[in-house]
Design an enzyme around this catalytic site. Structure first.
Site, PDB file in Angstrom:
ATOM      1  CB  ILE A   1      38.780 -18.813-102.858  1.00 45.85           C
ATOM      2  CG1 ILE A   1      39.709 -19.994-102.536  1.00 45.85           C
ATOM      3  CG2 ILE A   1      37.538 -19.311-103.580  1.00 45.85           C
ATOM      4  CD1 ILE A   1      39.142 -20.985-101.548  1.00 45.85           C
TER       5      ILE A   1
ATOM      6  CE  LYS B   1      48.611 -27.925 -89.648  1.00 47.82           C
ATOM      7  NZ  LYS B   1      48.814 -28.420 -88.253  1.00 47.82           N
TER       8      LYS B   1
ATOM      9  CD  GLU C   1      32.846  -7.632 -94.659  1.00 53.23           C
ATOM     10  OE1 GLU C   1      31.801  -7.704 -93.998  1.00 53.23           O
ATOM     11  OE2 GLU C   1      33.881  -8.233 -94.322  1.00 53.23           O
TER      12      GLU C   1
ATOM     13  N   GLY D   1      31.942 -10.087 -91.451  1.00 51.59           N
ATOM     14  CA  GLY D   1      30.652  -9.909 -92.110  1.00 51.59           C
ATOM     15  C   GLY D   1      30.122 -11.142 -92.817  1.00 51.59           C
TER      16      GLY D   1
END
Length: 431
Positions: A219, A361, A238, A336
């Site tokens: 995503i 699922k 990060e 983070g």
């Protein structure tokens, strides 16, 4: 003694370099690609010679010999964050876990709340001044460098020499070994129509001039793919990966509208391709820093329009996010996410996005639930949550009542589950 003489005096085989380890030591290893394979392989081969040694790390990428339930009395892994190599051991109980915000791991090490006796790390070749760059992951490792009794480096010419607070001098180290194997490459995740739809909703809400923190996953990468028409984006994150590099190459990242560290991208670890690692080498527009710097919510939040994108596995009607466990069974770690949610909430014009497919699922399980599965580890709290995005839309929760939140989340749940969720909400007096 010259730096070259020091280098030669400390240069040895991996088998000799690991002799600095004593029974009872805790060895700190950097995140992901920063792990030193020759040193960890050499230690694994003689693991039965040790007693009570622990190895602490976020996201190990290889299953070394020491990750073995039969030899945990000799060498045991302590996870700051589980990856594929350590997740089975965490779920079975023979690998332990240290709960912590990523930003606070350096503080825990500096204060002695979590031990750091030895550091093993990959490093760039030494420069003319005697410095190595721990460019792939200065994260909590730089704090361990300050605290440890012994620092051992695996010097590899494929490791970039990056700028920032990620350098160690040859005089600080106890031993070094050399390797030349290619760095481990991590490809981009698979992006399907669900990820693309979620990415579209998020990308639409990111303005020109925004500063971005982007996590790893399909995503977040789908968001990146839909930002190539933006202007003057900044990076304070990060993890730096190929997605961010692609935005730089597209000319949309200038870092010129950041409030702090203008003109610079900031990150604390790298995960991607050889092209990414080459891109990092002496790149004046990129600095690699420890995680208590990059992920500090107060510091990151000083950037206006900080937009942070992170994923979760389950969210309840109150907005609590279970991003790191399946019920009580550990899956990953805190990382983070909470650091940057709080940073975006502090930022003037900032937005913290939590993204997730509406189902799991093969559409048989709703990820939006009345209450989290019992035992689930809460990663982002109900008080910190802001934007939640599925392929069915966006729910903005911060400042909303419990009933308003519930209604907004049901509206972006999968249509097959909405009636069931409404019935559950009525039983909880939320509708």
């Amino acid at each position: 003694m010259s730096v070259q003489s020091l280098y030669q005096a400390k240069r040895m085989s991996a088998a000799d370099a690991i002799q600095v380890v004593r029974d009872g030591d805790t060895i700190v290893v950097p995140t992901g690609v920063g792990e030193p394979p020759a040193l960890l392989t050499a230690l694994s081969e003689v693991r039965r010679n040790y007693r009570g040694v622990r190895i602490s790390q976020i996201l190990p990428l290889r299953k070394y010999g020491y990750i073995d339930p039969e030899t945990v009395d000799h060498i045991r892994h302590d996870a700051y964050f589980f990856g594929g190599a350590t997740r089975p051991g965490g779920q079975e109980g023979w690998i332990d876990y240290v709960p912590a915000y990523f930003s606070e791991l350096p503080m825990l090490i500096k204060r002695g709340l979590t031990p750091a006796d030895v550091v093993f790390s990959l490093a760039s070749p030494m420069d003319e001044h005697g410095y190595f760059s721990l460019s792939l992951a200065p994260d909590y490792t730089m704090a361990a460098v300050e605290k440890a009794r012994a620092i051992v480096l695996e010097v590899n010419p494929n490791v970039p020499f990056a700028n920032g607070d990620c350098h160690v001098h040859v005089s600080q180290i106890a031993a070094l070994t050399e390797s030349s194997d290619p760095l481990l490459e991590v490809g981009l995740p698979k992006i399907g129509p669900v990820q693309e739809a979620i990415g579209g909703y998020v990308a639409e809400m990111i303005p020109d001039g925004a500063t971005l923190q982007i996590g790893y996953g399909g995503i977040p990468d789908a968001v990146v793919m839909q930002l190539t028409h933006k202007r003057d984006l900044g990076i304070h994150t990060e993890m730096i990966g190929d997605g961010i590099m692609s935005l730089v190459e597209a000319g949309v990242v200038t870092n010129q509208r950041k409030n702090i560290h203008r003109g610079k991208m900031l990150a604390t670890f790298a995960l991607g391709s050889k092209k990414l690692y080459d891109f990092m080498h002496r790149n004046k527009a990129l600095e690699m820093h420890p995680v208590d710097f990059t992920n500090d919510p107060h510091l990151a939040g000083q950037n206006d329009n900080l937009h942070c994108i992170n994923a979760t596995m389950q969210i309840d009607f109150m907005g609590q996010c279970g991003s790191e466990s399946l019920g009580p069974k550990p899956y990953s770690g805190t990382g983070g996410q909470a650091d940057f949610v709080r940073a975006a909430n502090r930022s003037n014009g900032g937005k913290a996005f939590i993204v997730l497919p509406s189902t799991a699922k093969d559409d048989t399980i709703s990820r939006i639930v009345p209450t989290l599965t019992p035992g689930t580890h809460v990663t982002t709290s109900k008080n910190d949550i802001n934007y939640v995005v599925t392929e069915h839309g966006v729910a903005q929760l911060r400042g909303k009542t419990a009933k308003q939140r519930c209604a907004a989340l049901i509206a972006i749940a999968h249509p097959n589950f909405r009636e069931e969720l409404r019935a559950a909400a009525k039983k909880l007096n939320l509708l």
